[in-house]
Motif scaffolding. Structure first.
Motif, PDB file in Angstrom:
ATOM      1  N   ALA A  33      86.305  31.666  -2.182  1.00  0.00           N
ATOM      2  CA  ALA A  33      85.132  31.342  -1.384  1.00  0.00           C
ATOM      3  C   ALA A  33      85.282  32.035  -0.040  1.00  0.00           C
ATOM      4  O   ALA A  33      86.398  32.237   0.449  1.00  0.00           O
ATOM      5  CB  ALA A  33      84.991  29.831  -1.193  1.00  0.00           C
ATOM      6  N   ILE A  34      84.161  32.429   0.539  1.00  0.00           N
ATOM      7  CA  ILE A  34      84.185  33.008   1.874  1.00  0.00           C
ATOM      8  C   ILE A  34      83.148  32.318   2.755  1.00  0.00           C
ATOM      9  O   ILE A  34      82.185  31.730   2.259  1.00  0.00           O
ATOM     10  CB  ILE A  34      83.893  34.531   1.870  1.00  0.00           C
ATOM     11  CG1 ILE A  34      82.458  34.811   1.414  1.00  0.00           C
ATOM     12  CG2 ILE A  34      84.914  35.288   1.041  1.00  0.00           C
ATOM     13  CD1 ILE A  34      82.031  36.258   1.620  1.00  0.00           C
ATOM     14  N   ASP A  35      83.390  32.374   4.058  1.00  0.00           N
ATOM     15  CA  ASP A  35      82.322  32.114   5.017  1.00  0.00           C
ATOM     16  C   ASP A  35      81.527  33.404   5.101  1.00  0.00           C
ATOM     17  O   ASP A  35      82.067  34.443   5.511  1.00  0.00           O
ATOM     18  CB  ASP A  35      82.893  31.787   6.400  1.00  0.00           C
ATOM     19  CG  ASP A  35      83.471  30.388   6.492  1.00  0.00           C
ATOM     20  OD1 ASP A  35      82.991  29.499   5.767  1.00  0.00           O
ATOM     21  OD2 ASP A  35      84.391  30.176   7.306  1.00  0.00           O
ATOM     22  N   VAL A  36      80.266  33.379   4.674  1.00  0.00           N
ATOM     23  CA  VAL A  36      79.488  34.614   4.704  1.00  0.00           C
ATOM     24  C   VAL A  36      79.286  35.051   6.154  1.00  0.00           C
ATOM     25  O   VAL A  36      79.413  34.250   7.082  1.00  0.00           O
ATOM     26  CB  VAL A  36      78.140  34.461   3.969  1.00  0.00           C
ATOM     27  CG1 VAL A  36      78.354  34.147   2.512  1.00  0.00           C
ATOM     28  CG2 VAL A  36      77.263  33.418   4.634  1.00  0.00           C
ATOM     29  N   PRO A  37      79.007  36.310   6.396  1.00  0.00           N
ATOM     30  CA  PRO A  37      78.901  36.821   7.761  1.00  0.00           C
ATOM     31  C   PRO A  37      77.992  35.972   8.641  1.00  0.00           C
ATOM     32  O   PRO A  37      76.887  35.585   8.248  1.00  0.00           O
ATOM     33  CB  PRO A  37      78.324  38.220   7.555  1.00  0.00           C
ATOM     34  CG  PRO A  37      78.870  38.636   6.233  1.00  0.00           C
ATOM     35  CD  PRO A  37      78.853  37.389   5.406  1.00  0.00           C
ATOM     36  N   GLY A  38      78.504  35.686   9.834  1.00  0.00           N
ATOM     37  CA  GLY A  38      77.742  34.905  10.799  1.00  0.00           C
ATOM     38  C   GLY A  38      77.859  33.411  10.629  1.00  0.00           C
ATOM     39  O   GLY A  38      77.335  32.647  11.441  1.00  0.00           O
ATOM     40  N   GLU A  77      74.713  41.630   3.277  1.00  0.00           N
ATOM     41  CA  GLU A  77      74.988  41.892   1.855  1.00  0.00           C
ATOM     42  C   GLU A  77      76.123  42.891   1.703  1.00  0.00           C
ATOM     43  O   GLU A  77      77.028  42.709   0.875  1.00  0.00           O
ATOM     44  CB  GLU A  77      73.733  42.401   1.156  1.00  0.00           C
ATOM     45  CG  GLU A  77      73.930  42.632  -0.335  1.00  0.00           C
ATOM     46  CD  GLU A  77      72.648  43.040  -1.042  1.00  0.00           C
ATOM     47  OE1 GLU A  77      72.681  43.165  -2.281  1.00  0.00           O
ATOM     48  OE2 GLU A  77      71.623  43.236  -0.362  1.00  0.00           O
ATOM     49  N   GLY A  78      76.107  43.949   2.512  1.00  0.00           N
ATOM     50  CA  GLY A  78      77.161  44.947   2.437  1.00  0.00           C
ATOM     51  C   GLY A  78      78.522  44.369   2.780  1.00  0.00           C
ATOM     52  O   GLY A  78      79.530  44.706   2.144  1.00  0.00           O
ATOM     53  N   ALA A  79      78.566  43.464   3.772  1.00  0.00           N
ATOM     54  CA  ALA A  79      79.838  42.845   4.153  1.00  0.00           C
ATOM     55  C   ALA A  79      80.351  41.937   3.047  1.00  0.00           C
ATOM     56  O   ALA A  79      81.558  41.891   2.774  1.00  0.00           O
ATOM     57  CB  ALA A  79      79.677  42.068   5.463  1.00  0.00           C
TER      58      ALA A  79
END
Length: 461
Positions: free
Chosen positions: A335-340, A351-353
């Protein structure tokens, strides 16, 4: 990213620390920047290592700066029970052991300095030198006043009243000292209404919650003494600038050990320059060793920032729930914290990140969620910090409304959803409001990213 760029970048890490006392393992989050000998940097309470980011960029040209979040603050686990200052000092040395650092220079500001002075008294062999910004020597009467009023209980309330107190508590602490003393005699010369600074301090208190009492309380109860003049301890510089409420305490220090000195300086920049010169003169302990970190959680360094992740590399990658919180992963998942959001940096190309993070983590697939239903112009009210802290109440109001209606802004019988008492619990409201505050305008851009992906997927069918 070049080696030079990596050295200038602040990276973030998690390390599990195991105590010889048999206490449960605890996670310590730390920031790192620079190259050269290790410099341990201990923040003041109730802040986090984030307060040192600007300084780490400067001092990283001379040292490998290591700044942990002290227990219970930032992203570090709290110490068990009711710890005292010796527990925080020993915990700091346990962190150095786990990290793989035998001896280093150290810097601490205010309560960070008190933790370090305690550590240097208990384990002087661990440090080559110490620089401190302001060292408090309270009188008995001051200790009594602080003990009664300085650290009130701080818990989320059902309707967000605690956020009003928190904003003004953090704003006005630069106006008077202590923060609750509104006599003319308590005014400070460094008063400000810097929205970004106050919002950062508020964010750190939102992370700590009432656990701030343990760390801050241990500092306030700490014995107000420095090592005896005859002690054999590493050299130390204590300095304080004009406007620092602890500058007057320089005159209270009394006799100090050989190699210790204290001085008053004019500005914060003077304090930093004086401290750096002292650390450079006394803190050369060789190159930085390989530093330990956990393998099941960390921060990926991508072009443009850092992505926070947890789980097992190579597993299916889970992304945020609509509430903006990191989803729980099962064994074998990521799992990740999505950007921001959460603890991840913001990226222009969300999306790219995400795809770059998935590739770097070896994810087998990306589980893209659905965008929340509703008008995005209304789903995501402005969360920009303002002079009066209104953004905090907006986040709390949304966290409550989304327990009653879907979408949350449509308050009517047609949009009513079943009430779940667990979601209305103040701690649950606190988590969702905090996630929304952290995301800010990235929440709307994440929504737009998910909508655009869904449209593209449908065109591809």
């Amino acid at each position: 990213m070049s080696e030079a760029e990596i050295k200038r970048m602040i990276t973030r890490h998690v390390l599990t620390v195991r105590s010889a006392s048999g206490a449960p393992p605890r996670k310590v989050h730390y920031r790192r920047c620079g190259s050269g000998p290790v410099l341990l940097m201990v923040h003041q309470s109730p802040r986090s290592s984030a307060e040192y980011e600007a300084l780490m960029h400067q001092w990283g040209a001379h040292f490998t700066c290591i700044a942990p979040d002290t227990p219970g603050f930032g992203q570090s686990d709290a110490l068990p029970g009711k710890p005292e200052i010796a527990d925080f000092a020993d915990g700091l040395c346990e962190f150095l052991d786990a990290l793989g650092v035998a001896r280093c220079a150290a810097y601490g500001f205010h309560s960070g300095g008190i933790i370090l002075v305690t550590a240097i008294k208990r384990q002087p062999q661990r440090f080559s030198c110490l620089a401190v910004g302001g060292y408090a020597i309270w009188t008995e009467e001051e200790m009594r006043i602080f003990g009664e009023r300085y650290l009130p209980e701080w818990h989320p309330s059902a309707y967000g009243e605690h956020l009003t107190w928190l904003w003004h508590r953090m704003l006005e602490q630069s106006w008077v000292f202590p923060w609750f003393d509104t006599r003319e005699e308590a005014r400070l010369s460094v008063a400000h209404a810097d929205i970004a600074r106050v919002a950062q301090a508020v964010s750190e208190m939102l992370d700590a919650g009432n656990a701030y009492q343990a760390g801050y309380g241990a500092v306030l109860r700490a014995p107000r003494d420095i090592p005896a003049p005859e002690s054999t301890v590493p050299p130390c510089l204590i300095s304080a600038f004009d406007g620092d409420p602890l500058q007057a305490h320089i005159d209270r220090l009394g006799a100090m050990p050989q190699g210790w000195r204290a001085e008053k300086v004019r500005t914060p920049a003077d304090h930093h320059a004086t401290s750096l010169a002292f650390l450079q003169a006394h803190g050369g302990d060789g190159p930085c060793p390989d530093l330990a970190e956990d393998l099941d959680e960390g921060w990926l360094a991508l072009d443009g920032g850092l992505i926070h992740w947890k789980g097992t590399r190579g597993g299916s990658l889970l992304l945020h729930s609509p509430a903006g919180e990191m989803v729980e992963q099962a064994p074998g998942e990521l799992a990740i914290d999505v950007p921001g959001h959460g603890q991840s940096s913001d990226f222009e190309d969300i999306e790219g990140a995400v795809e770059a993070a998935a590739a770097a983590l070896g994810a087998s697939a990306i589980a893209w969620p659905e965008a929340p239903a509703g008008d995005p112009d209304r789903l995501y009210p402005d969360m920009t910090p303002d002079r009066f802290g209104n953004y905090l109440q907006r986040a709390w109001a949304v966290a409550r409304a989304e327990c009653f209606f879907a979408p949350w802004y449509a308050a009517g019988a047609a949009n009513a959803i079943p009430l779940d008492p667990a979601r209305l619990d103040p701690q649950a409201l606190h988590r969702r409001a905090r996630a929304r505050i952290r995301a800010g305008d990235a929440a709307r851009r994440w929504h737009d990213t998910l909508v655009a992906r869904r449209r593209f997927d449908r065109r591809s069918i």
